[in-house]
Scaffold this motif. Structure first.
Motif, mmCIF file in Angstrom:
data_model
loop_
_atom_site.group_PDB
_atom_site.id
_atom_site.type_symbol
_atom_site.label_atom_id
_atom_site.label_comp_id
_atom_site.label_asym_id
_atom_site.label_seq_id
_atom_site.Cartn_x
_atom_site.Cartn_y
_atom_site.Cartn_z
ATOM 1 N N ARG A 192 -20.223 -37.114 13.070
ATOM 2 C CA ARG A 192 -20.977 -38.104 12.285
ATOM 3 C C ARG A 192 -21.812 -37.373 11.265
ATOM 4 O O ARG A 192 -22.096 -36.178 11.414
ATOM 5 C CB ARG A 192 -21.862 -38.980 13.180
ATOM 6 C CG ARG A 192 -22.933 -38.208 13.928
ATOM 7 C CD ARG A 192 -23.811 -39.149 14.734
ATOM 8 N NE ARG A 192 -24.701 -38.435 15.623
ATOM 9 C CZ ARG A 192 -25.867 -37.885 15.266
ATOM 10 N NH1 ARG A 192 -26.274 -37.961 14.007
ATOM 11 N NH2 ARG A 192 -26.615 -37.245 16.150
ATOM 12 N N MET A 193 -22.210 -38.118 10.238
ATOM 13 C CA MET A 193 -23.099 -37.536 9.241
ATOM 14 C C MET A 193 -24.528 -37.524 9.773
ATOM 15 O O MET A 193 -24.875 -38.306 10.657
ATOM 16 C CB MET A 193 -23.025 -38.345 7.944
ATOM 17 C CG MET A 193 -21.659 -38.246 7.277
ATOM 18 S SD MET A 193 -21.525 -39.312 5.847
ATOM 19 C CE MET A 193 -22.203 -38.263 4.603
ATOM 20 N N GLU A 218 -28.760 -37.870 9.163
ATOM 21 C CA GLU A 218 -29.647 -38.789 8.441
ATOM 22 C C GLU A 218 -30.639 -37.974 7.612
ATOM 23 O O GLU A 218 -31.002 -36.855 8.011
ATOM 24 C CB GLU A 218 -30.431 -39.661 9.436
ATOM 25 C CG GLU A 218 -29.573 -40.500 10.355
ATOM 26 C CD GLU A 218 -28.724 -41.505 9.597
ATOM 27 O OE1 GLU A 218 -29.212 -42.024 8.568
ATOM 28 O OE2 GLU A 218 -27.578 -41.731 10.015
ATOM 29 N N GLN A 242 -23.802 -37.779 -1.308
ATOM 30 C CA GLN A 242 -22.596 -37.786 -0.485
ATOM 31 C C GLN A 242 -21.743 -39.001 -0.794
ATOM 32 O O GLN A 242 -20.520 -38.920 -0.785
ATOM 33 C CB GLN A 242 -22.933 -37.765 1.014
ATOM 34 C CG GLN A 242 -23.355 -36.425 1.523
ATOM 35 C CD GLN A 242 -22.262 -35.373 1.397
ATOM 36 O OE1 GLN A 242 -21.168 -35.634 0.887
ATOM 37 N NE2 GLN A 242 -22.554 -34.170 1.824
ATOM 38 N N GLY A 243 -22.401 -40.120 -1.088
ATOM 39 C CA GLY A 243 -21.650 -41.317 -1.457
ATOM 40 C C GLY A 243 -20.748 -41.026 -2.626
ATOM 41 O O GLY A 243 -19.544 -41.303 -2.601
ATOM 42 N N MET A 249 -23.376 -32.479 6.274
ATOM 43 C CA MET A 249 -23.077 -33.766 5.618
ATOM 44 C C MET A 249 -24.160 -34.779 5.986
ATOM 45 O O MET A 249 -24.207 -35.250 7.120
ATOM 46 C CB MET A 249 -21.714 -34.283 6.087
ATOM 47 C CG MET A 249 -20.571 -33.340 5.813
ATOM 48 S SD MET A 249 -20.024 -33.435 4.109
ATOM 49 C CE MET A 249 -19.156 -34.982 4.113
ATOM 50 N N ILE A 250 -25.014 -35.102 5.040
ATOM 51 C CA ILE A 250 -26.116 -36.033 5.298
ATOM 52 C C ILE A 250 -25.880 -37.299 4.466
ATOM 53 O O ILE A 250 -25.529 -37.200 3.279
ATOM 54 C CB ILE A 250 -27.468 -35.401 4.924
ATOM 55 C CG1 ILE A 250 -27.600 -33.970 5.480
ATOM 56 C CG2 ILE A 250 -28.602 -36.290 5.419
ATOM 57 C CD1 ILE A 250 -27.579 -33.838 6.985
ATOM 58 N N ALA A 251 -26.106 -38.451 5.072
ATOM 59 C CA ALA A 251 -25.783 -39.728 4.420
ATOM 60 C C ALA A 251 -26.799 -40.054 3.329
ATOM 61 O O ALA A 251 -27.848 -40.643 3.582
ATOM 62 C CB ALA A 251 -25.756 -40.843 5.469
ATOM 63 N N THR A 252 -26.503 -39.655 2.105
ATOM 64 C CA THR A 252 -27.374 -39.940 0.950
ATOM 65 C C THR A 252 -26.496 -40.330 -0.233
ATOM 66 O O THR A 252 -25.268 -40.318 -0.140
ATOM 67 C CB THR A 252 -28.173 -38.694 0.533
ATOM 68 O OG1 THR A 252 -27.258 -37.729 0.011
ATOM 69 C CG2 THR A 252 -28.953 -38.084 1.681
ATOM 70 N N ASN A 253 -27.146 -40.591 -1.354
ATOM 71 C CA ASN A 253 -26.391 -40.969 -2.546
ATOM 72 C C ASN A 253 -25.441 -39.876 -3.008
ATOM 73 O O ASN A 253 -24.351 -40.140 -3.491
ATOM 74 C CB ASN A 253 -27.360 -41.325 -3.674
ATOM 75 C CG ASN A 253 -28.073 -42.624 -3.386
ATOM 76 O OD1 ASN A 253 -27.514 -43.509 -2.741
ATOM 77 N ND2 ASN A 253 -29.303 -42.757 -3.838
#
Ligand code: NAD
Length: 258
Positions: free
Chosen positions: A223-224, A226, A201-202, A195-199
Motif C-alpha cells: 500500500r502507499m 500517507e 503521485q497522482g 510511494m506516498i499518496a499525494t498529488n
C-alpha cells in the motif's frame, strides 16, 4: 506535549493537499511551532495556513519559487524581521519528471534539478547562516534542516533518471551541510519517502498507469504511505528528540528498499 514549542519553522512546497509539505506544516503547528509555509501557489499555501490558524496554530503563507534566489532572500528576510530566528527548514518543494531517458529532454533534466536540488542548496546555505547566529547564551543557536529526497535518491528506479539524479544529489549534499554545521549545532538529515499518496503521485501514476501494478509489487506493505507518515518523521527530526542525529538518511517506504 508541544514538541516544537518556541520554534520557528519554514516548510517549502506547503500548498499541495494532500501533500507532504502541508501535512508537515500542520503537524509542526500542532506541536507548537510557528510555521511559515511557502509555495509558488500562494492561494494554496494561504488555504493551508488558514486551516492551521482555525485550529489554533500559528501559520503564515508566503509566495516562494524555490528556484529563485531573490525569493529565498525575501522569504528569509520576512521571517527574520518577524521572528528574529529560524530553527527548522524543511526543503520539501519538488517536481517529478518521469519517463524513459530517451524521452527526457535536456531542458527537463535541468528543470528537475533546478527545482529539486538547486533549491536545497539555496535554502540550506541561507538557513545555515541564520541558524549559526548566536542565541541568548552567546553561542550559535543551531537548528534542523530536513531535506526531502526519495527512495529514488537511494536506489535506481527505471523511468526516474532526472528525478533520481536530483534526489541522489539531495542525499549527499545533506551530509555536507551536516558536517559543516555540526560544530554550531546545525543538524541536517535527508528523508526518503517511498510511494506516498499525494498529488505528485497522482500525476506520476496517471502518466505511468502501466507501471502502477509493477510498482505496488515492490512495496512489501502493499500500500502507499500517507503524508502523515512523512510528517511524523519530519517532526522527530525537527524536534530536540533527534538532537544527536545529523548527516543521516531516513527511509519511510513500507519496506520498498529493504
Ligand atoms: P506535491 O506535488 O503534492 O507537492 C509539491 C509542492 O511543491 C506543490 O505544492 C507545488 O506547488 C510545490 N512546488 C513545485 N515547484 C515549486 C517551486 N519551484 N517553488 C515552490 N514550490 C514549488 O508533492 P508531494 O508528494 O507532497 O512531494 C513533496 C516532496 O516529497 C517532493 O520533493 C517530492 O519529490 C518528495 N517525494 C514525494 C514522494 C511521494 O510519493 N509523494 C515520494 C518521494 C519523494
Amino acid at each position: 506535549m508541544a514538541r516544537l514549542a518556541g520554534k520557528v519553522a519554514l516548510v517549502t512546497g506547503g500548498a499541495s493537499v494532500p501533500g507532504l509539505g502541508s501535512a508537515t506544516a500542520i503537524r509542526f503547528a500542532q506541536e507548537g511551532a510557528t510555521v511559515y509555509l511557502t509555495d509558488r501557489d500562494l492561494a494554496g499555501a494561504q488555504a493551508v495556513a488558514a486551516q492551521i490558524t482555525a485550529a489554533g496554530g500559528r501559520a503564515t503563507a508566503l509566495e516562494h519559487d524555490v528556484t529563485s534566489e531573490a525569493d529565498w532572500d525575501r522569504v528569509l528576510a520576512a521571517i527574520d524581521a518577524a521572528e528574529g530566528r529560524l530553527d527548522i527548514l524543511v526543503n520539501n518543494a519538488g517536481i517529478a519528471v518521469l519517463g524513459p531517458l530517451e524521452d527526457v529532454t535536456a531542458a527537463d533534466f535541468l528543470r528537475q534539478n533546478d527545482v529539486n536540488l538547486n533549491s536545497v542548496f539555496h535554502g540550506s546555505k541561507r538557513a545555515l547562516v541564520m541558524m549559526r547566529r548566536p542565541g541568548d547564551g552567546g553561542t550559535a543557536r543551531g537548528g534542523s534542516i530536513i531535506n526531502i529526497s526519495s527512495v529514488a535518491g537511494l536506489i535506481g528506479v527505471p523511468g526516474c533518471g532526472s528525478y533520481a539524479a536530483s534526489k541522489g544529489g539531495v542525499r549527499l549534499f545533506s551530509k555536507v551541510v551536516a558536517l559543516e554545521g555540526a560544530a554550531d549545532g546545525v543538524r541536517c538529515n535527508s528523508v526518503h519517502p517511498g510511494m506516498i499518496a499525494t498529488n505528485i503521485q497522482g500525476v506520476a501514476l496517471e502518466d505511468n498507469a502501466a507501471n502502477f501494478d509493477a510498482v505496488m509489487a515492490l512495496i512489501p506493505m502493499v500500500r502507499m504511505g500517507e503524508p502523515e507518515d512523512i510528517a511524523n518523521m519530519n517532526l522527530f527530526l525537527a524536534s530536540d528528540e533527534s538532537r544527536y542525529i545529523t548527516g543521516a538518511e531516513f527511509v519511510v517506504d513500507g519496506g520498498m528498499t529493504a
